[in-house]
Structures are given as C-alpha cells and as structure tokens.
Write a protein that holds these residues in place. Structure first.
Motif, PDB file in Angstrom:
ATOM      1  N   MET A  37     -15.888 -32.309  10.168  1.00  8.67           N
ATOM      2  CA  MET A  37     -15.383 -31.183   9.391  1.00  8.67           C
ATOM      3  C   MET A  37     -16.539 -30.264   8.991  1.00  8.67           C
ATOM      4  N   LYS A  38     -16.300 -28.987   9.081  1.00  7.60           N
ATOM      5  CA  LYS A  38     -17.345 -28.027   8.745  1.00  7.60           C
ATOM      6  C   LYS A  38     -17.486 -27.930   7.215  1.00  7.60           C
ATOM      7  N   LYS A  39     -18.709 -27.632   6.829  1.00  3.43           N
ATOM      8  CA  LYS A  39     -18.994 -27.590   5.389  1.00  3.43           C
ATOM      9  C   LYS A  39     -19.158 -26.148   4.906  1.00  3.43           C
ATOM     10  N   LEU A  40     -18.573 -25.867   3.729  1.00  3.72           N
ATOM     11  CA  LEU A  40     -18.644 -24.518   3.178  1.00  3.72           C
ATOM     12  C   LEU A  40     -19.247 -24.551   1.768  1.00  3.72           C
ATOM     13  N   LEU A  41     -20.085 -23.569   1.504  1.00  2.89           N
ATOM     14  CA  LEU A  41     -20.622 -23.394   0.149  1.00  2.89           C
ATOM     15  C   LEU A  41     -20.080 -22.070  -0.399  1.00  2.89           C
ATOM     16  N   ILE A  42     -19.476 -22.147  -1.588  1.00  2.00           N
ATOM     17  CA  ILE A  42     -18.941 -20.925  -2.202  1.00  2.00           C
ATOM     18  C   ILE A  42     -19.917 -20.424  -3.258  1.00  2.00           C
ATOM     19  N   VAL A  43     -20.292 -19.164  -3.155  1.00  2.00           N
ATOM     20  CA  VAL A  43     -21.194 -18.588  -4.163  1.00  2.00           C
ATOM     21  C   VAL A  43     -20.498 -17.401  -4.823  1.00  2.00           C
ATOM     22  N   ASP A  44     -20.273 -17.507  -6.100  1.00  3.49           N
ATOM     23  CA  ASP A  44     -19.665 -16.397  -6.846  1.00  3.49           C
ATOM     24  C   ASP A  44     -19.863 -16.669  -8.329  1.00  3.49           C
ATOM     25  N   ASP A  45     -20.173 -15.630  -9.085  1.00  2.00           N
ATOM     26  CA  ASP A  45     -20.379 -15.871 -10.513  1.00  2.00           C
ATOM     27  C   ASP A  45     -19.049 -15.973 -11.244  1.00  2.00           C
ATOM     28  N   ALA A  46     -17.970 -15.495 -10.619  1.00  2.00           N
ATOM     29  CA  ALA A  46     -16.665 -15.559 -11.287  1.00  2.00           C
ATOM     30  C   ALA A  46     -15.947 -16.835 -10.873  1.00  2.00           C
ATOM     31  N   ALA A  47     -15.655 -17.667 -11.851  1.00  9.00           N
ATOM     32  CA  ALA A  47     -14.951 -18.915 -11.557  1.00  9.00           C
ATOM     33  C   ALA A  47     -13.625 -18.603 -10.880  1.00  9.00           C
ATOM     34  N   PHE A  48     -13.044 -17.491 -11.290  1.00 13.42           N
ATOM     35  CA  PHE A  48     -11.765 -17.108 -10.696  1.00 13.42           C
ATOM     36  C   PHE A  48     -11.877 -16.977  -9.180  1.00 13.42           C
ATOM     37  N   MET A  49     -12.938 -16.311  -8.732  1.00 14.20           N
ATOM     38  CA  MET A  49     -13.090 -16.110  -7.295  1.00 14.20           C
ATOM     39  C   MET A  49     -13.390 -17.442  -6.600  1.00 14.20           C
ATOM     40  N   ARG A  50     -14.192 -18.274  -7.247  1.00 14.94           N
ATOM     41  CA  ARG A  50     -14.505 -19.568  -6.620  1.00 14.94           C
ATOM     42  C   ARG A  50     -13.235 -20.374  -6.413  1.00 14.94           C
ATOM     43  N   VAL A  51     -12.420 -20.410  -7.445  1.00 12.36           N
ATOM     44  CA  VAL A  51     -11.189 -21.192  -7.333  1.00 12.36           C
ATOM     45  C   VAL A  51     -10.245 -20.537  -6.330  1.00 12.36           C
ATOM     46  N   SER A  52     -10.192 -19.199  -6.343  1.00 10.57           N
ATOM     47  CA  SER A  52      -9.338 -18.502  -5.378  1.00 10.57           C
ATOM     48  C   SER A  52      -9.685 -18.925  -3.959  1.00 10.57           C
ATOM     49  N   ILE A  53     -10.967 -18.851  -3.656  1.00 10.54           N
ATOM     50  CA  ILE A  53     -11.390 -19.172  -2.295  1.00 10.54           C
ATOM     51  C   ILE A  53     -11.090 -20.636  -1.996  1.00 10.54           C
ATOM     52  N   ARG A  54     -11.389 -21.481  -2.960  1.00 10.59           N
ATOM     53  CA  ARG A  54     -11.123 -22.908  -2.768  1.00 10.59           C
ATOM     54  C   ARG A  54      -9.629 -23.142  -2.481  1.00 10.59           C
ATOM     55  N   ASN A  55      -8.779 -22.497  -3.266  1.00 11.83           N
ATOM     56  CA  ASN A  55      -7.334 -22.671  -3.064  1.00 11.83           C
ATOM     57  C   ASN A  55      -6.887 -22.162  -1.705  1.00 11.83           C
ATOM     58  N   ARG A 112     -21.847  -5.652 -14.400  1.00 10.32           N
ATOM     59  CA  ARG A 112     -21.446  -6.857 -13.674  1.00 10.32           C
ATOM     60  C   ARG A 112     -20.071  -7.341 -14.127  1.00 10.32           C
ATOM     61  N   ILE A 113     -19.831  -7.259 -15.416  1.00  6.51           N
ATOM     62  CA  ILE A 113     -18.539  -7.719 -15.934  1.00  6.51           C
ATOM     63  C   ILE A 113     -17.414  -6.869 -15.351  1.00  6.51           C
ATOM     64  N   MET A 114     -17.610  -5.560 -15.365  1.00  3.53           N
ATOM     65  CA  MET A 114     -16.576  -4.679 -14.834  1.00  3.53           C
ATOM     66  C   MET A 114     -16.370  -4.942 -13.353  1.00  3.53           C
ATOM     67  N   HIS A 115     -17.478  -5.200 -12.676  1.00  5.96           N
ATOM     68  CA  HIS A 115     -17.387  -5.472 -11.248  1.00  5.96           C
ATOM     69  C   HIS A 115     -16.561  -6.736 -11.000  1.00  5.96           C
ATOM     70  N   THR A 116     -16.845  -7.759 -11.779  1.00  8.56           N
ATOM     71  CA  THR A 116     -16.116  -9.018 -11.606  1.00  8.56           C
ATOM     72  C   THR A 116     -14.637  -8.823 -11.898  1.00  8.56           C
ATOM     73  N   ILE A 117     -14.353  -8.107 -12.978  1.00  6.07           N
ATOM     74  CA  ILE A 117     -12.942  -7.909 -13.334  1.00  6.07           C
ATOM     75  C   ILE A 117     -12.242  -7.065 -12.282  1.00  6.07           C
ATOM     76  N   LYS A 118     -12.949  -6.095 -11.788  1.00  7.76           N
ATOM     77  CA  LYS A 118     -12.363  -5.270 -10.734  1.00  7.76           C
ATOM     78  C   LYS A 118     -11.948  -6.162  -9.560  1.00  7.76           C
ATOM     79  N   GLY A 119     -12.878  -7.024  -9.135  1.00  6.48           N
ATOM     80  CA  GLY A 119     -12.598  -7.882  -7.988  1.00  6.48           C
ATOM     81  C   GLY A 119     -11.463  -8.850  -8.266  1.00  6.48           C
ATOM     82  N   SER A 120     -11.534  -9.533  -9.406  1.00  3.64           N
ATOM     83  CA  SER A 120     -10.526 -10.551  -9.708  1.00  3.64           C
ATOM     84  C   SER A 120      -9.143  -9.926  -9.838  1.00  3.64           C
ATOM     85  N   SER A 121      -9.073  -8.785 -10.550  1.00  7.01           N
ATOM     86  CA  SER A 121      -7.748  -8.222 -10.774  1.00  7.01           C
ATOM     87  C   SER A 121      -7.194  -7.654  -9.473  1.00  7.01           C
TER      88      SER A 121
END
Lengths: 120, 698
Positions: free
Chosen positions: A1-19, B48-57
């Motif tokens: 299985m291929k391995k992926l590393l997710i890099v994002d400061d927003a937990a929302f995006m990390r979880v989104s990609i994971r899901n 950065r905060i606005m950027h993140t919110i823009k992306g998430s929303s």
C-alpha cells in the motif's frame, strides 16, 4: 500500500483529506501541521506522496517542498492551493512539485490526482 | 445540539476550528487596535487565518463565508506585502470586526442546522474599496503584478532569476527537431495557466527554443483560454517525437495531446517581433534551500513533536462519559453499601471494595479535569464587548483581566458567557460616567472595569468591579416600592439588600432603554442563567466610587460531596461545602419569637431554624428537637439551621436534574436536583441558597 503524508495547518483540511481517502488503497502515515514538522516527518516516514498546503505557520509549504526535494529529489509532492495563490503555485512547480490541486476540490479529483502522481 | 450536528464530524470540526480561528483573530485585532497600528506578526497571522477559513468554507460549500474571507485576505495581503503607511486602522478594525461578526453569525446558523444564506455583499464592497485605497498608496501597477512580485518575496525565496531570450538560435544543429504540441486539460483541474507552466517546466532541458499560445501564462485570463482552446507549444529539441510524446503524456490532468513535427523553424520564422519567453532556472532553487536548513537539534525536537499529543473530542461524548462515570459512582455505592451485606464480616470484600472506591474516585477526578476549561476565552471575548460599547457611547473604558487561567467545567462556561457580557454592558452603560463627568468628579477620564476570577473552595468567584458612579440607592428603593418588590420593612433594609433588589425579576433602574442594556429582560435573566448552573450573584456598591458584582459559580455540576440526611422516609443531600457543623440541639437553646419563628442560640448567636419535615410536608415521628439533629449551613454570609431526623453519612453523589414535569408543574424551590443513593433510594439535593429565600418569603 502506498503511503501518504498530509500537511496542512488546518485540522479541518487534514481530516477532510483523510476522510476522502478512507476507502482508497492508500495508507495515511502521518499528518503535519506546518512545514517544519512536514520535513522531519518526511525524512522519518518516507511517504510515497505528500499533500502540501502552502500557507502555514513556522514554515510555508514552498519552503518545506524545497527542503524535501533537496533531501529526496524523487519526492512526489502535491500542492494544495486555492485561488489567488497563482504566484506561489508557480514557485512550487519550479521547485519541483509534481502537481497541484485547487481548493475547493471534490473527492474524485483528489483520488485522480493521487493515483496519477503515483503512476497507478 | 441537533442530530445533524452529531452525524457530521466534518461540519463539527469546521465549526470548531473556524470559531477558534475567528476568536483568535478578534483578539489580535482588539489588541492591535489599542496601538493604532497592526504589527507585522498580527498581519501575517490574520492573513493566514482568513486564508484557512476561505479554504475550509469553500470545501464545505459555504460560499458566502469563503468570499468574504477572500476579500479580507486580500486586504491583509496588501498590508503584509506593501506595508502601506497611514492606513486608517480604526476603519480597518471596524471592517474586519464586521466581517468576523458576519462569519460568526453564519457559523451559528450552520451549527443550528439552518441555511447559511447571509449576504455580505455590502461589506465585501467596503473591503474592496479599502483594499483599493491602501493599494493606491504604493502602487500603480496591475493586480497580478503585485501579487506575483509579492508572493515571491513573501516566501523569502531567493528572487528567481528571470531572463528573456530572444529568438536568436543557439546551437542550431543539435536542436534540429521542431514540434507543435497542443495540450488540453481536464475540465475541473483549475489554474490551467499554471498547469501549462508546469508542462514547460517539466520539459526543462529537453527543449531549447520555445514559445507558446497563450503567451502570457501569468495572467488569470489565460487559464480560460487554455481551458477552451488548449495550450499550444512550439519548441525545438534534439529528442525524437516518441520521447517528447512520452514526456508530455505524463502530464497530470491531461485530457488530450496533439503532437506534430513541423518543418524546421517554420513557426519561429513567422514571428517577427521578439518573443519574450520566460525561462526559469529551475536547477538552482533546490540547491539554494540549504540556506534555510534547520539544525539537527531542531529536527529532532520536531520529529518527536510530530506525534499528535492533543486530540479534540466532542463535548457530547464527554457529557456521556461523565454520565457513565456518574452511574458508576452510584453503582459502586450500591455494591459496597448493599443492604445484603449488613452485619456480615467480609474482610476480603472490604479490601476489594476499598480498591474499587479508590479507582472510581480517581477516574472521576480525571474525567472532571478533562472537562475543565480555562476562562481565558470567555474573558477575552469581553474585550470586544467593551470596545463596541465604548465606540457607540463615546466612553473610554479599560478592561483589566485577572485570573483568566482559572478553570471551570465546560458546561458552566457556556452558561456564564452571556450573563458576563450583559453585566459588563450594564457597567459601561449605567455605571461608568462620560469622560467629562468623570473629570469633573476628579477621576481619570477613562473608566476601569476589572474582571477577576479566582478559586474559593468548591466554587469559582468571578468579580466585576467598575469605578463608575455606583448604584443609586434612593432610585432603587423608589423603583422597588413602585413595583412592589420590597419584602423587608423599609426601615430594616440594609444597603446590601437594597443593591441586591436589582436582581429581582422585573427590575431595571434606567428609565430609557438603551441599545445595549436593559432590553426589558435585564438582570433577572442574568440571575436565571447563573442560577441554572447552581451559581449566585451579589452586588455591592459605594456611591460615587463604583460597583462590585460577584458571581459565585460551582467548579462543576456533575458530582458533589454530599451529606445524606433522613427525614421520615425521605432522604435529602446537603452539599458538604455548605455545612458548617451539625449537632444535637438542646431544648433550652430553642427560642420562639411572637410570629412562631423558631430559632436556636449557638455560642451566643441566634440562627433561624428550618424544619425540613414541615417545609416539604413529610410525615415523621421526629418532631421534637431533642430527638433529631441540626445541621448548620452557610451560604453568602447567611446561616440557617436545618432540622432533620438523622444523618446517614457522607458520600459523593451524582447530581441529576429534577425531571422536567416536576420542575414545570410544581414550583419546587430549595431543591437543586436529585440523586440515587447506594441502597437504590432517591435523595433530593437541597439548594441552600434557595432555602434562604424560602425561609424569608414563607
């Protein structure tokens, strides 16, 4: 299985990609919240592919990309960008990013991008 | 929380993270506004905060939030890159705070399962104008140029060397093959111009001379052109058609590729004007990155930090866990104090039971500590309240925060945030005087409100102290008389009792209802909120000097240390923190006043007695003081002696709220809730503060 590393400061995006990748034949080996962590995790985990956010605290995605590419020229990094970041995406391409994906993206596009980058 | 909220962890995470970021941003703005300028760290952070919110929303398809965040991001982008001088930071703060409010409202709608359909067009327009104004200060060039130069600097990357090559051919022999390639990209890939740029970049050294249509890949419009007409590239190379085809085929998102060999130099010669072709020396950049190489130490520390040490858990789950632990505490008592065990000598059982008790209590402590949240967030929010009030009322007020790190149960925090805001608004609106009035009174022009939190036993005290005009005693009295709120004879009333009249339902001292406080709901709603979490509020005031409001709230709601007592067949539980002492009364100490109020003399002081069996109409054989027991309880400097049949014992009890139908149909006072005891019987938990009012009125 291929391995992926997710890099994002927003937990929302990390979880989104994971899901989005839940039922895919890919293992998410790690998540990093900034470029600095991403680089050290890359060295440790040696993922096959990385999704890299651009705007992050501590170290941006571009800087991290450069360090990863310097460490492993074969590294496959997909930049996760959004509208308005054209200039940085361009830099990322010059610095060796495999490709990029533009937020907001759908599940299918992410699957397609990853499988193409992996050459499957 | 709605079901939908439960079922959609992504939505929940979106709401959580966005709210956190928004609040963080709000603090930044308020902190910076004080200095009338934004420092670069703050600008970066907000960007950065606005950027993140823009992306998430955008990912969640909340386009109105995303668009607004985008326009705020644009403004901070210019602030970050161009560093314009003389910006109107107060206007900026207003705009951004307005934006924050909009996003907050939309997120609240989302949280409630409503459609986030708010329209921020007017605000976006104002932001656009502001954006244009600050940009006009420094630049006259086009948007894109700013963006591009700025981003390359912004990343502190070495400014890439760009040079233009003319169509002068170098080494014509080795690059003998000319090709024309047209590439079509898949529809949904986005930023086609940069995909095309990537193609050129990938070809790199394989090709020598080249040009492409559209020419300018930096312009956003080129993306559309490529999307519709494809990206056409002419180039010369020494490679074969197959090789080039293979390379180009690897392009990600490629939908269609047409590659043809053209007659040598044909397309190139057609170009009479000089083609400006942008070449980037891609080889240099990875090498230069050693410049910002991180030291080994740093790497190690980060690699250990890479394991996640914090996870976020939904409050609903924590509530459930708390409930379960509560049930376990009860179950433990049911086992270890089981009536079947009475009179048996069970040494080993006792040992095991002790162990169980110890672990249960540790488990309980741990779960409690998980639920504890510092008041910081709630306190910080008040900065915004103060700011907005001052702006509208033209007053100058400084807010001082003390002890924000004090921790309180998460559920309680939710209940006190609104009351606190209301109280602070009241203080500014009614308490603090206008700057000119203050000067006349010899006070500093600016008023001060101190918001302080501290631990006091099982409670947390939150104190709001202002240096305003103080309560107007005469006005309160006349109002209370008018509304018939006085229960104590007027000549006996103490100052403190007068001040606390303002908390009674239907009381508001200001005749004119202002925008902020006194919307007809007033203090009694605050009191209700506080009481809902088992708290109490008191007021004290010095005329001309200021007012102090003290909120006393319990650390946690769920489990308390209680003393179980028996009255007839009923069981009651008194919170241990309220108990001063318990003793068997002597009949000689009892005093009865002419109104048949019973009192007891203890060490020279007289305290009122409350017979629980009378209060709650319980049949009991113990009606003689000498047969029962007195428990002396204290709350808010008031003391009361409760008369009961006997003490059962001390135990931790889980507070369950009274069933709604009891609460609504009967006006039960003096009860905080109920609990299950070890033997399976139900015990009613006494609300001491409630008992005092019962005593007074009844």
């Amino acid at each position: 299985m291929k391995k992926l590393l997710i890099v994002d400061d927003a937990a929302f995006m990390r979880v989104s990609i994971r899901n989005m990748l839940q039922n895919q034949d890919i293992e998410i080996v790690g998540e990093a919240a900034n470029g600095l962590i991403a680089v050290s995790m890359y060295k440790e985990l040696r993922p096959d592919v990385v999704t890299m956010d651009i705007t992050m605290p501590e170290m941006s995605g571009i800087e991290a990309l450069k360090l990863i590419k310097a460490f492993d020229p074969q590294a496959k990094v997909i930049m996760v960008s959004s509208m308005g970041q054209e200039g940085m995406v361009k830099q990322a391409i010059i610095s060796g990013a495999k490709t990029f994906i533009v937020k907001p993206f759908k599940e299918e596009l992410l699957h397609k991008t990853i499988s193409k980058v992996l050459g499957v | 929380m709605t079901d939908q909220y439960h079922n959609e962890p992504m939505l929940e995470l979106f709401i959580f993270e966005s709210m956190q970021l928004i609040e963080q941003m709000e603090q930044l703005i308020i902190a910076n506004e004080k200095f009338e300028s934004y420092d670069s760290d703050a600008i970066n952070e907000i960007f950065r905060i606005m950027h993140t919110i823009k992306g998430s929303s955008a990912m969640m398809l909340f386009n109105n939030i995303s668009t607004l965040a985008h326009s705020m991001e644009d403004v901070f982008f210019v602030l970050r890159e161009d560093k314009p001088q003389n910006i109107d930071s107060s206007q900026l703060s207003d705009l951004v705070l307005e934006g924050i409010d909009f996003i907050k409202v939309e997120i609240a709608k989302i949280r409630n399962g409503d459609e986030a359909e708010g329209d921020a067009a007017a605000l976006i327009e104002s932001l656009r104008i502001f954006h244009a104004t600050i940009k006009a200060q420094n630049y006259t060039v086009s948007d894109q140029e700013i963006k591009d130069t700025a981003t390359s600097q912004g990343n502190s990357a070495p400014k890439k060397q760009q040079y233009y090559i003319s169509k002068v051919r170098t080494e014509p022999q080795s690059y003998s093959n000319s090709f024309q390639a047209t590439l079509y990209f898949e529809e949904d890939c986005g930023m086609e111009n940069l995909r095309a740029f990537g193609v050129v970049n990938d070809l790199g050294d394989l090709v020598k001379e080249y040009y492409h249509i559209p020419e300018d890949l930096d312009h956003e419009d080129s993306a559309e052109v490529i999307q519709e007409q494809g990206f056409t590239l002419f180039f010369k190379t020494d490679r074969s058609l197959e090789e080039i085809h293979r390379t180009l085929s690897q392009t990600i998102y490629l939908k269609d590729l047409q590659l043809t060999q053209v007659k040598n130099s044909e397309p190139f010669d057609d170009l009479h004007e000089e083609r400006k072709i942008l070449l980037n020396d891609s080889a240099k950049i990875p090498a230069s990155s050693s410049r910002e190489g991180i030291t080994n130490d740093q790497k190690e520390s980060y690699s250990s930090a890479s394991q996640q040490s914090i996870i976020s858990v939904s409050v609903a789950k924590l509530d459930q866990l708390m409930d379960l632990v509560g049930e376990m505490v009860i179950a433990e008592a049911m086992v270890t104090q089981n009536p079947d065990l009475k009179g048996l000598e069970l040494n080993n059982f006792e040992k095991a039971a002790r162990q169980l008790r110890k672990i249960t209590s540790e488990l309980q402590d741990t779960v409690m500590s998980v639920r504890m949240v510092p008041l910081t967030g709630t306190f910080q929010k008040m900065n915004r309240t103060v700011r907005d009030m001052c702006k509208k009322l033209n007053k100058d007020v400084r807010l001082e925060l003390i002890g924000q790190e004090t921790e309180v149960d998460k559920n309680i925090i939710e209940h006190i945030s609104d009351p606190l805001m209301h109280l602070i608004r009241n203080s500014i609106d009614h308490g603090i005087e206008m700057p000119s009035d203050r000067e006349m009174k010899g006070k500093p022009r600016w008023g001060t409100i101190i918001l302080e939190a501290k631990n006091a036993g099982g409670d947390v005290l939150i104190i709001i102290r202002d240096d305003g005009g103080g309560f107007n005693k005469a006005k309160i009295m006349s109002k209370a008389r008018e509304k018939g709120l006085l229960q104590v004879p007027e000549d006996e009333i103490t100052d403190k009792e007068i001040y606390n009249l303002v908390f009674l339902p239907g009381f508001s001292t200001n005749e004119t209802v202002t925008e902020f406080s006194g919307r007809g709901v007033g203090m009694d709603v605050v009191v209700k909120n506080i009481e809902a979490v088992g708290g109490a509020i008191t007021a004290d005031s010095v005329p001309g000097k200021g007012t102090t409001l003290t909120l006393k709230i319990p650390l946690t709601l769920a489990i308390i240390d209680g003393m179980n007592i028996k009255v007839g067949d009923s069981r009651y539980t008194i919170p241990t923190t309220a108990i001063k002492e318990s003793f068997r009364p002597k009949t000689t100490d009892i005093i009865v006043d002419p109104d048949d109020n019973e009192m007891i003399m203890v060490r020279g002081q007289c305290f009122p007695i409350l017979r629980l069996h009378r209060r709650y109409h319980v049949n009991t054989l113990v009606t003689n003081f000498a047969d029962g027991i007195i428990i002396m309880v204290e709350q808010d400097d008031q003391t009361l002696c409760i008369f009961a049949d006997e003490l059962i014992g001390q135990q931790q009890v889980v507070v369950k709220s009274l069933p709604a139908y009891i609460k609504h149909t009967k006006k039960v006072t003096g009860l905080a809730g109920c609990t299950l005891l070890g033997d399976g019987s139900i015990s009613l938990i006494l609300d001491i503060a409630g008992l005092f009012t019962v005593k007074k009125t009844g």
